[in-house]
Write an enzyme that holds these catalytic residues in place. Structure first.
Site, PDB file in Angstrom:
ATOM      1  N   ARG A   1       0.871  -1.106  -0.041  1.00 36.21           N
ATOM      2  CA  ARG A   1       0.221   0.361   0.062  1.00 36.21           C
ATOM      3  C   ARG A   1       1.182   1.079  -0.083  1.00 36.21           C
ATOM      4  O   ARG A   1       0.572   2.362  -0.661  1.00 36.21           O
ATOM      5  CB  ARG A   1      -1.151   0.163   0.774  1.00 36.21           C
ATOM      6  CG  ARG A   1      -2.058   1.073   1.162  1.00 36.21           C
ATOM      7  CD  ARG A   1      -2.246   1.579   2.512  1.00 36.21           C
ATOM      8  NE  ARG A   1      -1.443   2.318   3.325  1.00 36.21           N
ATOM      9  CZ  ARG A   1      -0.402   2.849   3.287  1.00 36.21           C
ATOM     10  NH1 ARG A   1      -1.293   3.703   2.532  1.00 36.21           N
ATOM     11  NH2 ARG A   1       0.278   3.873   4.269  1.00 36.21           N
TER      12      ARG A   1
ATOM     13  N   PHE B   1       1.728  25.670 -10.232  1.00 39.44           N
ATOM     14  CA  PHE B   1       2.877  25.365  -9.920  1.00 39.44           C
ATOM     15  C   PHE B   1       4.231  25.066 -10.439  1.00 39.44           C
ATOM     16  O   PHE B   1       5.383  25.274  -9.635  1.00 39.44           O
ATOM     17  CB  PHE B   1       2.827  23.790  -9.748  1.00 39.44           C
ATOM     18  CG  PHE B   1       3.210  22.518  -8.999  1.00 39.44           C
ATOM     19  CD1 PHE B   1       3.092  22.381  -7.476  1.00 39.44           C
ATOM     20  CD2 PHE B   1       4.054  21.824  -9.315  1.00 39.44           C
ATOM     21  CE1 PHE B   1       3.017  21.612  -6.737  1.00 39.44           C
ATOM     22  CE2 PHE B   1       4.828  20.980  -8.624  1.00 39.44           C
ATOM     23  CZ  PHE B   1       4.214  21.026  -6.824  1.00 39.44           C
TER      24      PHE B   1
ATOM     25  N   GLU C   1       5.585  28.468  -8.999  1.00 44.13           N
ATOM     26  CA  GLU C   1       6.201  28.390  -7.379  1.00 44.13           C
ATOM     27  C   GLU C   1       7.476  27.662  -7.211  1.00 44.13           C
ATOM     28  O   GLU C   1       8.010  27.622  -6.752  1.00 44.13           O
ATOM     29  CB  GLU C   1       4.461  27.650  -6.750  1.00 44.13           C
ATOM     30  CG  GLU C   1       4.017  29.107  -6.440  1.00 44.13           C
ATOM     31  CD  GLU C   1       2.074  28.836  -7.225  1.00 44.13           C
ATOM     32  OE1 GLU C   1       1.966  27.267  -6.800  1.00 44.13           O
ATOM     33  OE2 GLU C   1       0.753  29.365  -7.208  1.00 44.13           O
TER      34      GLU C   1
ATOM     35  N   GLU D   1      -2.027  24.980  -3.679  1.00 47.74           N
ATOM     36  CA  GLU D   1      -1.362  24.941  -4.945  1.00 47.74           C
ATOM     37  C   GLU D   1      -1.910  23.599  -5.797  1.00 47.74           C
ATOM     38  O   GLU D   1      -2.657  23.376  -6.880  1.00 47.74           O
ATOM     39  CB  GLU D   1      -0.206  25.201  -5.475  1.00 47.74           C
ATOM     40  CG  GLU D   1      -0.270  25.638  -7.069  1.00 47.74           C
ATOM     41  CD  GLU D   1      -1.662  26.121  -7.547  1.00 47.74           C
ATOM     42  OE1 GLU D   1      -1.796  25.529  -9.033  1.00 47.74           O
ATOM     43  OE2 GLU D   1      -1.242  27.768  -7.393  1.00 47.74           O
TER      44      GLU D   1
ATOM     45  N   GLU E   1      -9.589  21.788  -9.215  1.00 41.99           N
ATOM     46  CA  GLU E   1      -9.595  22.452 -10.712  1.00 41.99           C
ATOM     47  C   GLU E   1      -9.744  21.357 -11.539  1.00 41.99           C
ATOM     48  O   GLU E   1     -10.536  20.962 -12.561  1.00 41.99           O
ATOM     49  CB  GLU E   1      -8.420  23.057 -11.518  1.00 41.99           C
ATOM     50  CG  GLU E   1      -8.556  24.712 -10.791  1.00 41.99           C
ATOM     51  CD  GLU E   1      -7.676  25.224 -11.132  1.00 41.99           C
ATOM     52  OE1 GLU E   1      -7.049  24.839 -11.858  1.00 41.99           O
ATOM     53  OE2 GLU E   1      -7.473  26.859 -10.425  1.00 41.99           O
TER      54      GLU E   1
ATOM     55  N   GLU F   1     -18.644  22.753 -19.039  1.00 42.54           N
ATOM     56  CA  GLU F   1     -19.651  23.930 -19.115  1.00 42.54           C
ATOM     57  C   GLU F   1     -19.378  24.906 -17.807  1.00 42.54           C
ATOM     58  O   GLU F   1     -18.514  25.157 -17.181  1.00 42.54           O
ATOM     59  CB  GLU F   1     -20.528  23.626 -19.353  1.00 42.54           C
ATOM     60  CG  GLU F   1     -21.756  23.590 -18.671  1.00 42.54           C
ATOM     61  CD  GLU F   1     -23.057  23.047 -18.521  1.00 42.54           C
ATOM     62  OE1 GLU F   1     -23.442  23.065 -17.902  1.00 42.54           O
ATOM     63  OE2 GLU F   1     -23.422  21.712 -19.593  1.00 42.54           O
ATOM     64  N   ARG F   2     -19.683  26.290 -18.274  1.00 43.62           N
ATOM     65  CA  ARG F   2     -19.590  27.052 -17.505  1.00 43.62           C
ATOM     66  C   ARG F   2     -20.744  26.962 -15.650  1.00 43.62           C
ATOM     67  O   ARG F   2     -21.975  26.894 -16.457  1.00 43.62           O
ATOM     68  CB  ARG F   2     -19.436  28.311 -17.262  1.00 43.62           C
ATOM     69  CG  ARG F   2     -18.055  28.790 -18.260  1.00 43.62           C
ATOM     70  CD  ARG F   2     -18.220  30.846 -18.466  1.00 43.62           C
ATOM     71  NE  ARG F   2     -17.086  30.565 -19.763  1.00 43.62           N
ATOM     72  CZ  ARG F   2     -15.999  30.719 -18.893  1.00 43.62           C
ATOM     73  NH1 ARG F   2     -15.805  31.146 -17.447  1.00 43.62           N
ATOM     74  NH2 ARG F   2     -14.763  31.433 -19.455  1.00 43.62           N
TER      75      ARG F   2
END
EC number: 2.7.1.107
Length: 144
Positions: A24, A46, A49, A84, A91, A100-101
């Site tokens: 695991r 990313f 950063e 981040e 996202e 779609e928005r």
């Protein structure tokens, strides 16, 4: 008093939860490295950063500060990277559901972005208050 009951027979166990022990941990490490690789190659924020971290981490190590201050400097940088990564995962999950928005999708992405902004602000505040005076003194003693 609570009594543990076995799961219903019609419910199949999660096939991804069957690994135990060293196997695991090995798979978890592989998944973590895969996520890190995706972040480096696919997420420009990313990478930016990470470039900042590549500059600030050596500075945090070599600045003449106490051990606690050093931990705070390094921790503030790592916190930005962690937030981040979480923002990127939010996202990606939202985009997986639908491109779609939608107001709730926008809100979730904006919350993630706000979390990154707060982490960056904390990093800036930490560096300004702990490293700033040290850097000013080093520059003053070197040039004046």
């Amino acid at each position: 008093m609570f009594i543990d009951h076995p799961p219903p027979r019609d419910k199949q166990p999660n096939p991804y939860k069957g690994n135990r022990g060293v196997m695991r941990a090995w798979r978890a490490l592989k998944y973590s490295l895969s996520g890190f690789k995706f972040a480096v190659f696919e997420e420009s924020a990313f990478r930016q950063e990470l470039a900042l971290a590549a500059i600030l981490l050596p500075a945090a190590i070599f600045l003449p500060v106490t051990a606690v201050e050093r931990v705070l400097l390094i921790g503030s940088i790592l916190l930005v990277l962690i937030i981040e990564l979480v923002n990127s995962s939010i996202e990606a999950a939202i985009d997986r559901i639908s491109l779609e928005r939608h107001e709730l999708s926008k809100r979730a992405k904006d919350f993630g972005s706000a979390a990154v902004l707060v982490a960056l602000g904390l990093c800036l505040l930490t560096w300004a208050s702990l490293a700033g005076p040290v850097i000013v003194e080093l520059v003053r003693s070197a040039f004046f």
